[in-house]
Design a protein around this motif. Structure first.
Motif, PDB file in Angstrom:
ATOM      1  N   LEU A 184       0.834  -1.289  -0.314  1.00 31.33           N
ATOM      2  CA  LEU A 184      -0.101  -0.376   0.411  1.00 31.33           C
ATOM      3  C   LEU A 184       0.981   1.844  -0.131  1.00 31.33           C
ATOM      4  N   VAL A 185       0.610   2.379  -0.697  1.00 32.78           N
ATOM      5  CA  VAL A 185       1.429   3.558  -1.697  1.00 32.78           C
ATOM      6  C   VAL A 185       0.695   4.322  -1.155  1.00 32.78           C
ATOM      7  N   GLU A 186       0.984   5.562  -0.032  1.00 29.28           N
ATOM      8  CA  GLU A 186       0.570   7.015  -0.093  1.00 29.28           C
ATOM      9  C   GLU A 186       1.681   7.613  -0.343  1.00 29.28           C
ATOM     10  N   CYS A 187       1.224   8.631  -1.770  1.00 28.02           N
ATOM     11  CA  CYS A 187       1.974   9.268  -2.250  1.00 28.02           C
ATOM     12  C   CYS A 187       1.611  11.033  -2.596  1.00 28.02           C
ATOM     13  N   ILE A 188       2.339  11.381  -2.456  1.00 25.34           N
ATOM     14  CA  ILE A 188       1.912  13.048  -2.132  1.00 25.34           C
ATOM     15  C   ILE A 188       2.681  13.773  -3.036  1.00 25.34           C
ATOM     16  N   ILE A 189       2.290  14.216  -4.214  1.00 28.19           N
ATOM     17  CA  ILE A 189       3.286  14.951  -5.142  1.00 28.19           C
ATOM     18  C   ILE A 189       2.956  16.587  -5.336  1.00 28.19           C
ATOM     19  N   ASN A 190       4.288  17.115  -4.615  1.00 31.21           N
ATOM     20  CA  ASN A 190       3.918  18.129  -4.962  1.00 31.21           C
ATOM     21  C   ASN A 190       4.784  19.034  -6.368  1.00 31.21           C
ATOM     22  N   THR A 191       3.625  19.562  -7.811  1.00 25.87           N
ATOM     23  CA  THR A 191       4.254  20.223  -8.870  1.00 25.87           C
ATOM     24  C   THR A 191       5.104  20.952  -8.490  1.00 25.87           C
ATOM     25  N   SER A 192       5.188  22.353  -7.824  1.00 28.66           N
ATOM     26  CA  SER A 192       5.919  23.769  -8.416  1.00 28.66           C
ATOM     27  C   SER A 192       7.562  22.652  -7.850  1.00 28.66           C
ATOM     28  N   ALA A 193       7.894  22.093  -6.428  1.00 26.33           N
ATOM     29  CA  ALA A 193       8.863  21.529  -5.936  1.00 26.33           C
ATOM     30  C   ALA A 193       9.167  20.492  -5.657  1.00 26.33           C
ATOM     31  N   SER A 194       8.553  19.718  -7.391  1.00 24.79           N
ATOM     32  CA  SER A 194       8.827  18.572  -8.066  1.00 24.79           C
ATOM     33  C   SER A 194       9.481  17.610  -7.224  1.00 24.79           C
ATOM     34  N   LYS A 195       8.648  17.507  -5.938  1.00 22.79           N
ATOM     35  CA  LYS A 195       9.165  16.284  -4.903  1.00 22.79           C
ATOM     36  C   LYS A 195       7.846  15.735  -5.061  1.00 22.79           C
ATOM     37  N   ALA A 196       7.824  13.969  -5.041  1.00 18.42           N
ATOM     38  CA  ALA A 196       7.176  13.403  -4.118  1.00 18.42           C
ATOM     39  C   ALA A 196       7.124  12.430  -2.830  1.00 18.42           C
ATOM     40  N   GLN A 197       6.341  13.150  -1.705  1.00 20.09           N
ATOM     41  CA  GLN A 197       6.675  11.634  -0.610  1.00 20.09           C
ATOM     42  C   GLN A 197       5.648  10.282  -0.573  1.00 20.09           C
TER      43      GLN A 197
END
Length: 846
Positions: free
Chosen positions: A805-818
């Motif tokens: 199971l994966v929770e993926c939070i992507i912030n396009t302004s920072a080009s990062k994925a948690q």
């Protein structure tokens, strides 16, 4: 006439009931007074009603006297009526059955001769908010909208809005919106017009998505005849109504420049209004109307300056802060406009901290070549202030001004004088600013280092200040004679240093010092690398290992990596993007300006839209509630609060051993326990076609030089684990997903970078969902909007029912994925993490 009934008063204070039977006594006394018409009865009722209301206010349940209160409401005393309506409104919505008892007397009061009672009764009737009683509202509301008294019509207009929220269909079927529109355009009372406008805006905005007619009516509110009709009557409205009209006018699109000037002429005198809300609403209209007219827009800034400065200096601290927030926003767009008014932003001794802090930001923003000397002189006075937070902020303000000016001679001298004040907090703040100054103006290094060299590291305790001092010791080691020895004393206290930031800077500084002054720093570097490799913090451990392997490989390469030629920093990164600033400007005269955030960041749920869950892969959407196989965000939240946490939540607690990673730092105690580290280095070096014997001798030489004593491992590297295969047709229902998410611990929590191609391709969540499905990683839920997107993925092993199971939070302004990964089989989490990262790295590639 018979005297009024005598009732027993047990409680000396209405807020302190004397016993459990107090409510029962009240009920009995109210029943005695219910049908009495004796003189003094109303006074006796008032005392009892006050007791009932006071009990209700402090949380005592007095619903048992509901029927008695209703019976006692048969009076012409307005005070009694108000208290009775208050009581009824409080208990009716929680006890729908009891509310039926109120209908008769409220409908009767809606026909009373006294317009005040008619209005109060109608307001109470609409405030019951009981769906079963909607049919009883239509008649009184229709009569109220046609009432001869303006107060009753005013109450009825808002009553239509309350009815709409209880039953929208009933409100529309009764044609109340049309009646409101007629009243808005024809009623002689300004307050009735304002209430009708407020109700219509909300009703038609909500109805626009359901009906094209409602959408046309909403657009009609912004038509030229309606806007000018309201503007011509704006002086008749109270402050609240004027703000509503001005908000409407701010959305109006003028036909030409003459239209713009006509509106501005009509609103010119509103800039002198005593109410700050009216002034700000008027300013918003002026700014929005002239955005396309550059010259006029600049003239608007000059025109609105005086009203804003007057309101800032003449109101309460709260009003001053609100005005300062709007001034700060305007200064960021046109700083030169307020450059001559900088003295208005000097701090006064009796102002609260939050106002002073914002004024210091204003002084920083308006500083230019002509006023820098006066502003810096004023700020330096604040640095000696007994208020320590203000002293800190003033020093930061001086530093910011120095970083944005070309001629910084006097400012650097002032900053260096701060270091001689011998106050810990002043020294700490100044060191941080001197470090930034040297990054932008390296030509000042000689003067700064001469003063910084006299500061004892023992007197600097704050982590950021200590890190700045250490950075200077490493960067200017050749110019500071005692730099190696100061660094050595700091390394001796490595275990007592709790800040990872300081330890990281210490590693880099001692490495730079070693590359410039090897004999003096040799022992210090060995001790630093040994302590760093054994450090519990993952970043510190990794940096120490990096430096150790660089030295093993080639000292000249290490110097190019650690201490390359540097260019002066020209511009420091701004904390807010221009897009965010423009969004805040569009929301002028709102809390967005005070919070310095767009409204969606503090009003929308989790800063994004709701999630929609579906068993059908690839068909997920945002904010959709449809078929039975859809599990709405509300239902999921009710079952599992952990599943839908926002992107701004704090990370789960991480153990000190691995810093939230599956990798454990090896312990260093001088034993062969660290042989794996040099072995890893040898494997890496072998890829560069360096002979093994040469590498081995180099490693031993570095170990011996630095006193590390780390033997070279001769055992071969372990074989790579078998590749993980995923089931391309994996299936998992939402309830099972939620249950597993609650039960399983987090195996891996990490942050990765997303390629520019992937960020470009991520316009909607569906694009990434389709890509990941092609990698056998399926989406259970998705949602959000730019710049934040959130996904819940799942996958299964190919030949067994083991889930990931994966929770993926992507912030396009920072080009990062948690990423947060949970797995049934913890031992394969690393392998799945590699697959997941590989899949994300391919997103957007052709």
């Amino acid at each position: 006439m018979a005297p009024p009934p005598v009732y027993n008063q047990r409680s000396p204070s209405p807020s302190q009931p004397s016993g459990k039977g107090e409510v029962s006594d009240l009920k009995m006394q109210l029943r005695q007074l219910a049908g009495s018409r004796a003189p003094g009865t109303d006074d006796a009722k008032r005392d009892l009603f006050k007791k009932v209301i006071s009990y209700m206010t402090i949380g005592i349940d007095v619903s048992s006297v509901f029927s008695e209160m209703v019976m006692c409401s048969a009076t012409s005393d307005i005070v009694l009526k108000k208290m009775c309506y208050l009581y009824v409104g409080n208990y009716a919505k929680h006890n729908p059955d009891l509310s039926l008892l109120t209908i008769n007397f409220l409908q009767r009061d809606c026909k009373d001769e006294d317009p005040m009672i008619r209005g109060l009764a109608l307001r109470s009737l609409c405030s019951l908010r009981v769906a079963n009683l909607v049919e009883y509202l239509v008649g009184p509301l229709g009569s109220g909208l046609k009432d001869s008294n303006n107060y009753v019509r005013m109450v009825a207009a808002m009553g239509v809005l309350k009815l709409y929220h209880i039953s929208a269909s009933t409100c529309v079927d009764a044609d109340f919106p049309t009646t409101l529109k007629h009243l808005m355009l024809n009623d002689p009372d300004a307050q009735v017009v304002a209430n009708c406008l407020s109700a219509l805006q909300e009703i038609w905005s909500l109805e626009a998505s359901k009906s094209e007619e409602a959408s046309r009516e909403r657009e009609a509110l912004l038509s030229k005849p309606v806007v000018y009709y309201l503007l011509n009557r704006i002086k008749e409205f109270n402050e609240w109504a004027q703000c509503i009209v001005l908000e409407l006018v701010a959305k109006y699109v003028p036909s030409d420049s003459n239209d713009i000037f006509d509106i501005m002429n009509l609103l010119e005198d509103r800039l002198q209004h005593a109410n700050g809300a009216v002034v700000l609403a008027t300013i918003k209209v002026f700014l929005q109307l002239t955005l396309s007219m550059t010259d006029v827009h600049q003239q608007v800034y000059e025109r609105i300056k005086a009203p804003l400065l007057t309101l800032m200096s003449s109101g309460s601290p709260e009003q001053s802060y609100a005005m300062l927030s709007h001034l700060h926003l305007l200064v960021m767009r046109a700083p030169y406009i307020f450059s001559s008014d900088y003295k208005n932003f000097y701090c006064q001794y009796n102002e609260p901290f939050y106002v002073k802090k914002l004024k210091l930001e204003m002084l920083t923003a308006v500083a230019n070549e002509s006023n820098t000397y006066e502003i810096v002189t004023e700020l330096c006075e604040y640095a000696a202030n007994v208020d320590i937070p203000i002293a800190r902020e003033s020093i930061r303000a001086v530093g910011k001004i120095a970083l944005q000016q070309y001629d910084v001679n006097a400012i650097v001298d002032r900053l260096l004088q701060f270091l001689e004040m011998e106050k810990d907090y002043v020294t700490a703040e100044t060191l941080v600013l001197v470090k930034d100054l040297l990054r932008k103006y390296p030509q000042w290094s000689h003067d700064c280092i001469a003063v910084v060299g006299n500061i004892s590291s023992k007197n600097v305790q704050e982590p950021k200040a200590k890190a700045a001092l250490i950075w200077m010791l490493g960067e200017y080691a050749q110019d500071m004679q005692d730099a190696p020895y100061i660094l050595e004393s700091l390394i001796e206290n490595w275990d007592e240093e709790h800040s990872a930031e300081v330890r990281l800077h210490l590693l880099t500084a001692v490495m730079k010092c070693f590359l410039r002054r090897p004999p003096e720093t040799q022992k210090a570097l060995g001790d630093a690398l040994a302590s760093g490799i054994a450090d519990f913090h993952q970043d510190v451990h990794d940096r120490a290992m990096l430096y150790y392997r660089l030295l093993q490989y080639d000292v000249s390469v290490a110097e190019r990596v650690v201490n390359p030629p540097k260019q002066a920093v020209s511009v420091f990164a701004d904390t807010q993007s221009s897009e965010i600033k423009d969004r805040i400007f569009d929301e002028f005269n709102s809390l967005s300006v005070v919070y310095q955030k767009p409204s969606y960041m503090f009003t929308d749920k989790e800063h994004r839209g709701p999630f929609a869950f579906s068993e059908e892969l690839g068909s997920l959407s945002i904010g959709v509630e449809s078929a039975d196989d859809i599990v709405t965000a509300q239902r999921v939240e009710a079952n599992d609060k952990d599943l839908l946490l926002g992107t701004s939540e704090k990370e789960e607690s991480r153990g000190p051993g691995n810093n939230g990673s599956a990798y454990n730092a090896p312990a260093y105690d001088g034993s062969p326990a660290l042989t794996a580290a040099p072995q890893t280095q040898l494997d890496l070096v072998s890829l560069d076609h360096t002979p093994a014997a040469s590498v081995s001798s180099t490693s031993l030489a570095i170990d011996d030089l630095l006193g590390l004593g780390l033997p070279v491992a001769s055992t071969p590297a372990p074989p790579p684990p078998p590749a993980l295969e995923l089931n391309p047709k994996a299936v998992l229902d939402p309830n099972s997903f939620q249950q597993k998410w609650r039960q399983l611990p987090i195996s891996i929590s990490q942050e990765i970078s997303i390629s520019p191609q992937g960020i470009t391709a991520l316009t909607t969540p569906q694009a990434l969902i389709r890509h990941m499905q092609g990698q056998s990683i399926h989406c259970m839920a998705s949602g959000g909007q730019a710049p934040n997107f959130k996904f819940f993925f799942f996958a299964q092993k190919a030949k067994e029912s083991s889930n990931y199971l994966v929770e993926c939070i992507i912030n396009t302004s920072a080009s990062k994925a948690q990423l947060k990964i949970k797995a049934d089989d913890q031992s394969t989490s690393e392998a799945f993490s590699s697959l997941l990262q590989s899949a994300l790295s391919k997103f957007g590639l052709p």
